[in-house]
Motif scaffolding. Structure first.
Motif, short mmCIF file in Angstrom:
data_model
loop_
_atom_site.label_atom_id
_atom_site.label_comp_id
_atom_site.label_asym_id
_atom_site.label_seq_id
_atom_site.Cartn_x
_atom_site.Cartn_y
_atom_site.Cartn_z
N THR A 38 47.15 27.04 60.06
CA THR A 38 47.07 27.52 58.79
C THR A 38 45.83 26.95 58.52
N ARG A 66 46.35 22.75 53.29
CA ARG A 66 47.34 22.82 53.19
C ARG A 66 47.97 23.05 55.10
N ARG A 90 52.51 26.10 49.08
CA ARG A 90 52.27 27.38 48.80
C ARG A 90 52.79 28.37 47.63
N ARG A 102 49.89 29.60 44.26
CA ARG A 102 49.02 30.28 43.74
C ARG A 102 49.26 30.57 42.05
#
Length: 412
Positions: free
Chosen positions: A347, A373, A403, A407
């Motif tokens: 990540t 994240r 996650r 967005r």
């Protein structure tokens, strides 16, 4: 009939004819269009028959007060106060009062953008990893510590945008404060309220928790108001993350000394990501992503379980207890710990490598977002290393939520 009577009748008929010739016919007033009034001039007049000047449009009959429409349209009617057919000036146009200026309080979507809603999912793992590092099972006081951490984190986000409102007006005018969707005073008030609530929840969790929460709150305010523009900025942010993990250990009733190694690993990652975030609006830095990539690689290696090495036989016959002869068994939870360490490295490392190869603002912002994240698998790996697989799985379950919301709302 006498001659005098005939003479009188003839004179009366002549007078009636003259009067009828100067009077308009029936319906003539309504059939004739009204003359158009020029801007700044009086309505045109026409010469009468011995009575002086009179208006071209006579007064309407009694009971009919309607004003005929101006053939020039509304624009000409509003240009200047024209005269009505009755000779009286038209009233001045009514102007609506200016709307009252009230401070913008914003919508829930605006506050979600201001507080970086997806980044809030990276906060509970601090207290959970702290409790696991202290050898404690999360309980009611751990939940209070999580609530305190969330409040102090939101206070830092609101205070950060309040302090950067002038800079954001030039570099990020779409943010809630420079765009005017949320008033600066409302953001500052929210920062103070969240700080007070966070300290109250920490006090409810115990004196040791409050002892860790007070320096945490002070570090948050010092970073946003003073330190983040100097060389001590990344170190202050790293200290805040480490103190947040210590807060979870103190609230759970464990020894703070046992949580120091985990706090150091979390602080090292935060230090590296914060150093990269200083270039997310301008880009152009290759050294910061490279240094952050080196730090995250070292942290991932420290989190990974040790590889199985050849060991001594378990008995005199030379038979190993499990598996192939001459090899020891894997440590408990080793597979989970290895998976979480790999997830953390994947990540964080990939966007950092892209930013190092091309330090443009979009790729730098993506590297910062990946570093934020990556906090969730890092916290889960710290809990797994402390021997708390259930806490590690609970922390890792927050990653899909972060996650999903990421967005819709940016974490940077």
């Amino acid at each position: 009939m006498t001659r005098r009577a005939l003479t009188v009748l003839a004179l009366a008929a002549a007078v009636a004819a003259v009067a009828a010739r100067g009077r308009p016919r029936h319906g003539e007033d309504h059939d004739r269009p009204a003359p158009r009034a020029e801007h700044g001039t009086r309505p045109r007049t026409e010469r009468g028959t011995g009575t002086g000047d009179r208006p071209a449009v006579p007064a309407a009959p009694a009971g009919r007060n309607a004003v005929p429409a101006d053939p020039a349209g509304p624009a000409a009617s509003c240009a200047a106060p024209a005269a009505l057919p009755t000779g009286e000036p038209s009233p001045a146009p009514v102007r609506s009062a200016p709307p009252s200026r009230r401070p913008a309080l914003g919508t829930p979507a605006d506050w979600a953008e201001l507080l970086r809603l997806p980044a809030l999912f990276t906060v509970p793992g601090d207290a959970l990893a702290g409790a696991a590092a202290a050898g404690r099972t999360p309980g009611a006081r751990t939940l209070l510590a999580i609530g305190s951490s969330l409040c102090l984190y939101q206070a830092g986000m609101a205070l950060n945008d309040w302090a950067d409102r002038a800079e954001d007006a030039a570099e990020r005018p779409h943010r809630p404060l420079p765009s005017g969707r949320i008033a600066p005073g409302a953001a500052l008030t929210a920062a103070g309220a969240f700080t007070a609530l966070g300290l109250a929840l920490a006090a409810r969790a115990g004196r040791s928790a409050l002892t860790a929460a007070v320096p945490l709150a002070a570090t948050v305010w010092a970073y946003d108001l003073r330190l983040k523009r100097g060389w001590a900025g990344p170190a202050a942010m790293a200290a805040a993350r480490g103190l947040d993990l210590v807060l979870g250990a103190a609230a759970s009733g464990g020894r703070i000394r046992d949580a120091v190694p985990s706090a150091a690993a979390l602080g090292a990652h935060t230090l590296a990501v914060t150093a990269v975030s200083r270039h997310e609006t301008r880009g152009g830095s290759t050294a910061a992503p490279l240094a952050a990539l080196a730090v995250t690689s070292c942290v991932a290696c420290a989190l990974a379980p040790p590889a199985r090495a050849p060991g001594l036989p378990a008995d005199r016959d030379g038979a190993a207890p499990l598996g192939l002869p001459g090899l020891t068994s894997a440590p408990p939870g080793g597979m989970l710990r290895a998976a979480l360490a790999f997830g953390y490295a994947a990540t964080a490392a990939r966007p950092l490598a892209h930013a190092a190869l091309n330090p443009s603002p979009p790729l730098t912002r993506r590297a910062v977002g990946g570093g934020v994240r990556a906090l969730i698998p890092l916290q889960a790996a710290l809990a797994a290393r402390a021997g708390a697989p259930a806490t590690a799985l609970l922390t890792a379950a927050l990653a899909p939520l972060a996650r999903r919301f990421g967005r819709k709302v940016s974490v940077t």
